[in-house]
Design a protein around this motif. Structure first.
Motif, PDB file in Angstrom:
ATOM      1  N   TYR A 183       3.432  14.758   2.473  1.00  0.00           N
ATOM      2  CA  TYR A 183       2.063  14.426   2.879  1.00  0.00           C
ATOM      3  C   TYR A 183       1.101  14.421   1.688  1.00  0.00           C
ATOM      4  CZ  TYR A 183       1.282  19.433   2.457  1.00  0.00           C
ATOM      5  OH  TYR A 183       1.207  20.707   1.957  1.00  0.00           O
ATOM      6  N   GLN A 184       1.607  14.731   0.486  1.00  0.00           N
ATOM      7  CA  GLN A 184       0.738  14.880  -0.682  1.00  0.00           C
ATOM      8  C   GLN A 184       0.862  13.722  -1.671  1.00  0.00           C
ATOM      9  OE1 GLN A 184       2.212  18.888  -1.862  1.00  0.00           O
ATOM     10  NE2 GLN A 184       0.091  19.553  -1.626  1.00  0.00           N
ATOM     11  N   HIS A 185       1.422  12.613  -1.257  1.00  0.00           N
ATOM     12  CA  HIS A 185       1.683  11.521  -2.194  1.00  0.00           C
ATOM     13  C   HIS A 185       0.411  11.038  -2.893  1.00  0.00           C
ATOM     14  CE1 HIS A 185       5.740  10.282  -0.160  1.00  0.00           C
ATOM     15  NE2 HIS A 185       5.742  11.490  -0.646  1.00  0.00           N
ATOM     16  N   GLU A 186      -0.642  10.860  -2.138  1.00  0.00           N
ATOM     17  CA  GLU A 186      -1.889  10.356  -2.719  1.00  0.00           C
ATOM     18  C   GLU A 186      -2.476  11.342  -3.723  1.00  0.00           C
ATOM     19  OE1 GLU A 186      -6.353   8.934  -1.260  1.00  0.00           O
ATOM     20  OE2 GLU A 186      -4.686   8.936   0.177  1.00  0.00           O
ATOM     21  N   GLU A 187      -2.488  12.619  -3.348  1.00  0.00           N
ATOM     22  CA  GLU A 187      -3.045  13.656  -4.234  1.00  0.00           C
ATOM     23  C   GLU A 187      -2.192  13.812  -5.493  1.00  0.00           C
ATOM     24  OE1 GLU A 187      -6.010  16.923  -4.521  1.00  0.00           O
ATOM     25  OE2 GLU A 187      -5.523  15.987  -2.608  1.00  0.00           O
ATOM     26  N   ASP A 188      -0.880  13.807  -5.332  1.00  0.00           N
ATOM     27  CA  ASP A 188       0.012  13.953  -6.485  1.00  0.00           C
ATOM     28  C   ASP A 188      -0.116  12.764  -7.435  1.00  0.00           C
ATOM     29  OD1 ASP A 188       1.051  16.418  -5.736  1.00  0.00           O
ATOM     30  OD2 ASP A 188       2.638  15.530  -4.523  1.00  0.00           O
ATOM     31  N   ALA A 189      -0.215  11.571  -6.875  1.00  0.00           N
ATOM     32  CA  ALA A 189      -0.353  10.367  -7.705  1.00  0.00           C
ATOM     33  C   ALA A 189      -1.671  10.404  -8.476  1.00  0.00           C
ATOM     34  CB  ALA A 189      -0.274   9.125  -6.830  1.00  0.00           C
ATOM     35  N   ARG A 190      -2.729  10.899  -7.833  1.00  0.00           N
ATOM     36  CA  ARG A 190      -4.038  10.983  -8.494  1.00  0.00           C
ATOM     37  C   ARG A 190      -3.991  11.908  -9.704  1.00  0.00           C
ATOM     38  NH1 ARG A 190      -7.920  14.561  -8.335  1.00  0.00           N
ATOM     39  NH2 ARG A 190      -6.964  15.717  -6.611  1.00  0.00           N
ATOM     40  N   ARG A 191      -3.199  13.004  -9.590  1.00  0.00           N
ATOM     41  CA  ARG A 191      -3.090  13.967 -10.683  1.00  0.00           C
ATOM     42  C   ARG A 191      -2.069  13.550 -11.724  1.00  0.00           C
ATOM     43  NH1 ARG A 191      -3.161  18.213  -6.808  1.00  0.00           N
ATOM     44  NH2 ARG A 191      -0.900  18.079  -6.890  1.00  0.00           N
ATOM     45  N   GLY A 192      -1.255  12.560 -11.411  1.00  0.00           N
ATOM     46  CA  GLY A 192      -0.201  12.147 -12.333  1.00  0.00           C
ATOM     47  C   GLY A 192       1.083  12.939 -12.188  1.00  0.00           C
ATOM     48  N   LEU A 198       7.319  11.622  -3.877  1.00  0.00           N
ATOM     49  CA  LEU A 198       6.541  10.427  -4.240  1.00  0.00           C
ATOM     50  C   LEU A 198       7.467   9.351  -4.781  1.00  0.00           C
ATOM     51  CD1 LEU A 198       3.782   9.068  -4.634  1.00  0.00           C
ATOM     52  CD2 LEU A 198       3.619  10.223  -6.846  1.00  0.00           C
ATOM     53  N   LEU A 199       8.452   9.758  -5.549  1.00  0.00           N
ATOM     54  CA  LEU A 199       9.417   8.812  -6.109  1.00  0.00           C
ATOM     55  C   LEU A 199      10.260   8.161  -5.020  1.00  0.00           C
ATOM     56  CD1 LEU A 199      10.534   7.801  -8.905  1.00  0.00           C
ATOM     57  CD2 LEU A 199      12.248   9.621  -8.715  1.00  0.00           C
ATOM     58  N   LEU A 200      10.644   8.946  -4.017  1.00  0.00           N
ATOM     59  CA  LEU A 200      11.502   8.440  -2.947  1.00  0.00           C
ATOM     60  C   LEU A 200      10.735   7.661  -1.883  1.00  0.00           C
ATOM     61  CD1 LEU A 200      13.711  11.626  -2.393  1.00  0.00           C
ATOM     62  CD2 LEU A 200      14.484   9.448  -3.361  1.00  0.00           C
ATOM     63  N   GLY A 201       9.450   7.982  -1.711  1.00  0.00           N
ATOM     64  CA  GLY A 201       8.685   7.381  -0.625  1.00  0.00           C
ATOM     65  C   GLY A 201       8.955   8.118   0.680  1.00  0.00           C
ATOM     66  N   VAL A 202       8.222   7.768   1.727  1.00  0.00           N
ATOM     67  CA  VAL A 202       8.357   8.463   3.011  1.00  0.00           C
ATOM     68  C   VAL A 202       9.758   8.292   3.591  1.00  0.00           C
ATOM     69  CG1 VAL A 202       7.581   8.510   5.416  1.00  0.00           C
ATOM     70  CG2 VAL A 202       5.897   8.391   3.568  1.00  0.00           C
ATOM     71  N   ARG A 203      10.230   7.064   3.700  1.00  0.00           N
ATOM     72  CA  ARG A 203      11.561   6.827   4.263  1.00  0.00           C
ATOM     73  C   ARG A 203      12.646   7.483   3.400  1.00  0.00           C
ATOM     74  NH1 ARG A 203      12.898   2.500   7.820  1.00  0.00           N
ATOM     75  NH2 ARG A 203      11.064   1.668   8.878  1.00  0.00           N
ATOM     76  N   GLY A 204      12.523   7.281   2.098  1.00  0.00           N
ATOM     77  CA  GLY A 204      13.530   7.832   1.200  1.00  0.00           C
ATOM     78  C   GLY A 204      13.592   9.344   1.258  1.00  0.00           C
ATOM     79  N   ALA A 259       1.987   7.269   8.587  1.00  0.00           N
ATOM     80  CA  ALA A 259       0.884   8.230   8.676  1.00  0.00           C
ATOM     81  C   ALA A 259       1.296   9.502   9.412  1.00  0.00           C
ATOM     82  CB  ALA A 259      -0.312   7.597   9.380  1.00  0.00           C
ATOM     83  N   ARG A 260       2.396   9.431  10.173  1.00  0.00           N
ATOM     84  CA  ARG A 260       2.867  10.620  10.884  1.00  0.00           C
ATOM     85  C   ARG A 260       3.532  11.626   9.948  1.00  0.00           C
ATOM     86  NH1 ARG A 260       3.265  10.174  16.434  1.00  0.00           N
ATOM     87  NH2 ARG A 260       3.524  12.434  16.293  1.00  0.00           N
ATOM     88  N   ALA A 261       3.825  11.205   8.732  1.00  0.00           N
ATOM     89  CA  ALA A 261       4.368  12.136   7.724  1.00  0.00           C
ATOM     90  C   ALA A 261       3.193  12.915   7.136  1.00  0.00           C
ATOM     91  CB  ALA A 261       5.121  11.367   6.649  1.00  0.00           C
ATOM     92  N   ASP A 262       2.595  13.765   7.955  1.00  0.00           N
ATOM     93  CA  ASP A 262       1.341  14.420   7.596  1.00  0.00           C
ATOM     94  C   ASP A 262       1.507  15.934   7.451  1.00  0.00           C
ATOM     95  OD1 ASP A 262       1.720  15.191  10.212  1.00  0.00           O
ATOM     96  OD2 ASP A 262       0.012  14.080  11.022  1.00  0.00           O
ATOM     97  N   PHE A 263       0.405  16.577   7.137  1.00  0.00           N
ATOM     98  CA  PHE A 263       0.399  18.020   6.893  1.00  0.00           C
ATOM     99  C   PHE A 263       0.842  18.798   8.127  1.00  0.00           C
ATOM    100  CE2 PHE A 263      -1.984  22.003   7.421  1.00  0.00           C
ATOM    101  CZ  PHE A 263      -1.566  22.708   6.298  1.00  0.00           C
ATOM    102  N   LYS A 264       0.313  18.464   9.284  1.00  0.00           N
ATOM    103  CA  LYS A 264       0.596  19.242  10.489  1.00  0.00           C
ATOM    104  C   LYS A 264       2.071  19.208  10.845  1.00  0.00           C
ATOM    105  CE  LYS A 264      -4.008  19.140  12.555  1.00  0.00           C
ATOM    106  NZ  LYS A 264      -4.837  18.747  13.725  1.00  0.00           N
TER     107      LYS A 264
END
Length: 288
Positions: A183-192, A198-204, A259-264
């Motif tokens: 669920y942190q892909h966007e935040e991790d990408a922003r920080r580098g 993030l490398l695998l993606g949600v499905r991966g 979007a269901r791959a979320d924090f909750k």
């Protein structure tokens, strides 16, 4: 201590990390004594793990949800000093058990700092960070806890009886850890930070976890059959069945809508896994 500092230590999150320690207790049970068990538990779960959480939060400065904390407050310098103090208190407790255990706690603390600190930041390397978390939260914690619980020397623990469950603990974490990042892909990408999820993606991430989890489960079944009994192996599968059912349901939902791959849902999976594994290991410990 300010409320924001206490929140970032994420003391309740230690419950999610408890299975490895309880597994070590169950395996060590014939030679385990209460005093080192209590001290080792406190050192890991009251001081060292929260210190790692706080140190990581201080340098990440997350604005979005993080493990165990949906809306993290701003961090302060107090969090940094508190994390260092908690680390020192954990090591000091470890000395009450043995110098070997204290040294293990110190090494774990240093590795966790290398994971987060901007000058090293192992977290930004997908394979390195995955192996760091898997090896140190799994194999290393299991072996060092077993040493504390039994009083055995390191050489005595370098046998299949101890190395196999330690390795299986790492394999389980290597499989499940990417799910905690999904669920942190966007935040991790922003920080580098190029995390494995993030490398695998949600499905991966789901496919990877399912594959490694299957191998790890087969390994645990073989281990319990060999060193305990077929009944214990069946009990392990039964204990994990709710986790598998939830995982498959969540995977289907996330494939239809990422979007269901979320924090909750991530926290639900973490909580369910921790409850099932902790319950199983406690029963196994009691049976010894």
């Amino acid at each position: 201590m300010h409320r924001s500092t206490l929140l970032h230590l994420r003391l309740p999150f230690s419950f999610f990390l408890l299975p490895v320690f309880l597994f070590a207790c169950a395996v060590s049970a014939p030679a385990l004594t209460p005093f080192p068990a209590v001290i080792a538990f406190m050192a890991w779960h009251v001081f060292v793990y929260p210190a790692s959480n706080g140190y990581n939060s201080y340098f990440d400065k997350d604005e979005g949800a993080i493990g165990g904390l949906e809306k993290p407050p701003p961090v302060s310098r107090e969090l940094y000093t508190t994390a260092l103090l908690f680390d020192a208190m954990g090591v000091a407790l470890g000395v009450l058990v043995s110098w070997q255990f204290a040294l293990a706690l110190l090494v774990y603390g240093l590795v966790s700092k290398a994971y987060s600190h901007p000058q090293v930041r192992l977290k930004k390397y997908p394979i390195v960070s995955l192996l760091t978390v898997g090896v140190f939260q799994g194999f290393f914690v299991f072996i060092s806890s077993a040493q504390a619980l039994t009083g055995k020397g390191w050489a005595e623990l370098m046998t299949a009886q101890w190395l196999i469950p330690a390795a299986l603990s790492s394999l389980m974490l290597i499989g499940s850890y990417p799910m905690t990042q999904i669920y942190q892909h966007e935040e991790d990408a922003r920080r580098g930070d190029q995390t494995i999820s993030l490398l695998l993606g949600v499905r991966g991430t789901f496919i990877y976890t399912m594959f490694v989890f299957t191998i790890a489960t087969a390994g645990f079944i073989g281990y319990f059959r060999q060193y305990f009994s077929p009944f214990v192996a069946i009990g392990f599968v039964a204990a994990l069945s709710p986790v598998l059912l939830f995982f498959l349901w969540w995977m289907r939902q996330s494939f239809a809508s990422p979007a269901r791959a979320d924090f909750k849902n991530t926290m639900r999976l973490n909580l369910l896994s921790a409850v099932c594994l902790n319950g199983f290991y406690l029963v196994l410990w009691a049976m010894r």
